[in-house]
Design a protein around this motif. Sequence first.
Motif, PDB file in Angstrom:
ATOM      1  N   ASP A 330      40.261  41.319  30.011  1.00  0.00           N
ATOM      2  CA  ASP A 330      39.109  41.300  30.915  1.00  0.00           C
ATOM      3  C   ASP A 330      37.888  40.702  30.232  1.00  0.00           C
ATOM      4  O   ASP A 330      37.144  39.904  30.831  1.00  0.00           O
ATOM      5  N   TRP A 334      36.048  37.187  31.332  1.00  0.00           N
ATOM      6  CA  TRP A 334      34.631  37.106  31.704  1.00  0.00           C
ATOM      7  C   TRP A 334      33.880  36.118  30.797  1.00  0.00           C
ATOM      8  O   TRP A 334      33.034  35.347  31.268  1.00  0.00           O
ATOM      9  N   LYS A 356      32.238  39.179  38.412  1.00  0.00           N
ATOM     10  CA  LYS A 356      33.361  39.926  37.841  1.00  0.00           C
ATOM     11  C   LYS A 356      34.440  40.204  38.885  1.00  0.00           C
ATOM     12  O   LYS A 356      35.634  40.261  38.558  1.00  0.00           O
ATOM     13  N   LYS A 360      38.239  38.848  38.579  1.00  0.00           N
ATOM     14  CA  LYS A 360      39.392  39.730  38.808  1.00  0.00           C
ATOM     15  C   LYS A 360      40.403  39.085  39.735  1.00  0.00           C
ATOM     16  O   LYS A 360      41.622  39.186  39.538  1.00  0.00           O
ATOM     17  N   ALA A 364      43.346  36.845  35.553  1.00  0.00           N
ATOM     18  CA  ALA A 364      43.361  36.650  34.092  1.00  0.00           C
ATOM     19  C   ALA A 364      44.072  35.373  33.672  1.00  0.00           C
ATOM     20  O   ALA A 364      44.600  35.270  32.569  1.00  0.00           O
TER      21      ALA A 364
END
Length: 1134
Positions: A330, A334, A356, A360, A364
């Motif tokens: 994560d 980001w 964010k 998501k 990824a």
Amino acid sequence: MADALVSALAQTILGNLNSVVLQEIGLACGLTDELNNLQSIFVTIQLVLQDAELKQSKSEAIRNWLRKLKSAAYDADNILDQIATEGLRRRVDSERGTQHELKSFLSSRNPLLFRSKMAHKVKYVREKLDAIAKERLQFHLSEDVVETRFGETVESRQTSSLVNELEIYGREEEKQMIIQELVDSRHEQDDLSVYAIWGMGGLGKTTLAQMVYNDERTKNNFQLRIWVCVSDDFSIQRLVREIIESIQGRGCNVSGLDPLQCLLQEKLRGRKFLLVLDDVWNENQRMWDGLKEVLRCGSKGSTLMVTTRIEKVASMMATVSPYKIGYLSDDDSWSLFKQRAFATGEEEENLVAIGKVIVKKCGAVPLAINALGSLMRYKSHESEWLAIQESEIWHLSDNENGILPALMLSYDNLLPQMRQCFVYCCIFPKDCEMEENQLIQLWMANGFIPSEGQTDLLLTGHLIFKELVWRSFFQDVKINYRGKRICKMHDLVHDLALSVMRHESYIMENDKVPKFPGMLRHLCFDMKYSWVVPKNEIKLPIDDSLRSFIVHRGLYPLFKNTFFSFLLKQQYMRVLDMNFYTIDQKLPSLVCKLKYLRYLVMSCDNLKRLPESLTCLLNLQTLKLTHSDELLELPNGLKVMKNLWFLELEKCDSLLCTPPGLGDLTCLRRLSIFIVGQDESQRIDQLKELNLGGKLSIRGLENVRNLEDAKNASLMRKKNMTSLKLSWKDGIIQNPAGYFEEVLEGLQPHQNLEMISIVSYRGSRFPNWMSTLALKNLKKISLENCGIDHLPSFGVLPSLLCLKLKGMDCIKHLGIEWCGDGERSFPALKDLIIERMPNLEEWIIADSVESFPYLQHLTIRWCPKLKELPFLPTLGHLDISNSSVTLVGSIHSLTSLESLSLSNFIDLDVLPVGLLQNHKSLFQLDITNLPIRTLSNVFDNLSALKHLDLYYCSNLESLPDGLQYLKTLEHLRIVSCDSIRSFPAATLESLSSLRLLMFNNCKKLNPLLGPLQRGTVLEYLLLDECPELKHLPESMQQLSALRNLRISDCEELCSLPNWLGSLQSLTRMEIHNCKKLKSMPDGFQGHDSLRELSIRDCPDLEKRCKKPKGRDWPKISHIPMIEINNETIQYLYQ
């Protein structure tokens, strides 16, 4: 999936309707009202196109309406093209005079008939479009003006798309782990280790492999690094060719699998290499085994690194546990998004939470995050970010997590013409390297680049390219060995483009039955290096809708009976690329009938003249002529082709002149060659108003009159020119030196120039602009056959990488003056070539100045008076030939040498004592055509030597003394050393690392006689032209590691022993031109390890090995690949 892109075509048509040519001819033919009505319909339709294209993914009715609209719009575009082309023709006729206008009036092009015909066509298509336009009302589409401007969004951020390399997140730990695995000492004893990285598309397998490939530890661990993109075509012949091209940095002209394999093994033998096979899809074990056997020829520790999406492929190929690449964390996800989305890299507080959520949704996956991050940089309002977060596109069915929705969102936010430029690229096969300039030319030819006022279409094309790179639609951007900027598309990005264009574009492959879409507009013929060729002629589409026809990788005569009729039917074709088509003499004349062509590439092999009718292609923007070696003349009337932007000729040394009046081609941006003539229309001032860039060669400079005449070329103003070659006719010396100096003074180029070549200049000095920082960007200088007696101060040029001096007869000294007066001399130079300088006596450098600090390669040829080289502490590679014997003594101090070549010293009968005593880094030594009788005391301290070649040393009577000390030697070639009589087999025992041994044309040699007490690591044995060889030596039975055996031109060899079948490592055998050989040994019948057999010019052997009834066929039928006289009679790898 959205697949009807109409807005870009509508904008193109509106731009055409506003063109001066169309308005002029419309007025002359009384078509103004009809054209205005047509324009009104497109303006009305355009208002709803943006909404319609967004909604079509959920509405079949809207999608069908858009397809119908697009088809009618193409019809309108074709009609407008006919009208505009007639306007161009009338302009040309007017320039040519009354006779041409009268001829046109009396011909089928009668203006009254044309007016009537076009009025009917325009009215018909207008009514058709009007009816389709009214159907829009049932869809309740919202009206919106489509954004068309390119400058603001792209220009403001030019530097960030290509200049700064983007930081990679979340892969450092994986990189370190893989590198450690690659350099692990336990693999040093492996013949060929294979490491595989696998995982779903878009995760960054290629990026991770690139990080490993470019790491300093990797570079230091492997002598040779090679990168090949495999994709779904696992043809061994193609891959072998591409590996060779990657190694040598240029194209490979060798044909046939057997010669290609031999060439590859020659380049790999004895070298520790890393080969990356990127994006492998092949699941066929036999095909993999076939390629692997070819590659098992490097030194111990050689490694393959494979990337693939398929776990089965990774397991099949890997010799160590395959590595499955993971998703980003994560935090890394980001960080990557933030770096892309925020211009400063700093978070904007009100957008973080939304961002964010978007990240998501990307699952990824780096490819998706890159695409969305690039998109969000353009959106500064919170509402715009929320629109992306809540888009319904995220709900698309997608088995690759968030990749496809992310790419679709990024695609939908492109400007219409940018979208069209991108999706057109699906005409190239997957993993194809696409050249930036070619893409721009193709986009221009299809009308995809909008024309806005005075904006240069070429500049706009470059901006579009940069934008597509920035948004991750293009990747792997680099400069190739030809100096061209190239890129690729990720497979998933290619899938996206193809999904949009699937009803219009098709790639035809020779091993697949074609299934053409109903309305085909763009067709690519991709001839892969495949063994499977259709037996029947392919039937081509019969309609006339085609806009592009590109032959990408060769063309078999699969439609030889229908091709010309097919081509003539494509009357609206814009792009024709026949570069890989062996030209038929009638093709150029046939092409001249395709009057709407914008882009034409032809191979001119065996063609001396192009037909004058080529000048009828008044719309042509790009004309590229390849393989132009024999071309003598271009069409004389080329000046009427006012739309020509690119005139590029490849290898055109035979060209006698360039057409008159090229200065009239004011759109011209690329011109490969200009030959100055004596007629006014061929003088150098024809270049004055041309805004040329790229490469330009100017020949015939003896016809330039004086300084002012030279200045009329205005080279100083051509800021986009990167390479310039200036040539006078060799032997022209009637003019005084001052005349040459004036002319060259007037030819000063712009300071952006990167390469200059000057040939047959007879002035006594060079102008000042060559010895100052006026050309501070120069990377390469070549001077050939120039009459000067001293050189300018090239040493001050900060960017100079390569300098070549050839045929400079008057130069006696290379002294301090050419080094300049700076603190460092030649601060960037890596390559220096000095050839055919018969009077050069001295080369000195000042002790107080750091000179040649990065020089790596030095070549000295035909410099008989040069006695000494200066001290060059970084020199790694030295090639000296046909020069003074005393010059050889300078090698003693050049202890940094890694490779040394000495050749053609007719008086050098013995090498100086201790010449190589301190050369601990020397790994390659080539000695060619020296009259030496002995090499005693030469090899005593060469502790790193791996390659030794002895060629044409006819006086050398015995093996060099000290050969037994070369414990690191891996590669030994002895060629045409006629006095050597023996090479005892026992010698192999002391050469404990020797993997390749070659004897060629050693007339007295009977090799490998005597016993061999123990096995060796020898893998390759080549016995060529050994007339004393009647039987293979018994010692060969001990060569347990032998993989490849070649026996060629051994005229007395009469039989092959049965014990050949006991060489269990032998995988390839070649028997060429051994005419006394009668049969294959019985021992071959059970030889399971032998994978390849090549027989050539052995008449009796060929008959006995004939498939399937030859007497010896049962002995060899189990071998997967068999070639006889270059014809593959058996191939079991696929």
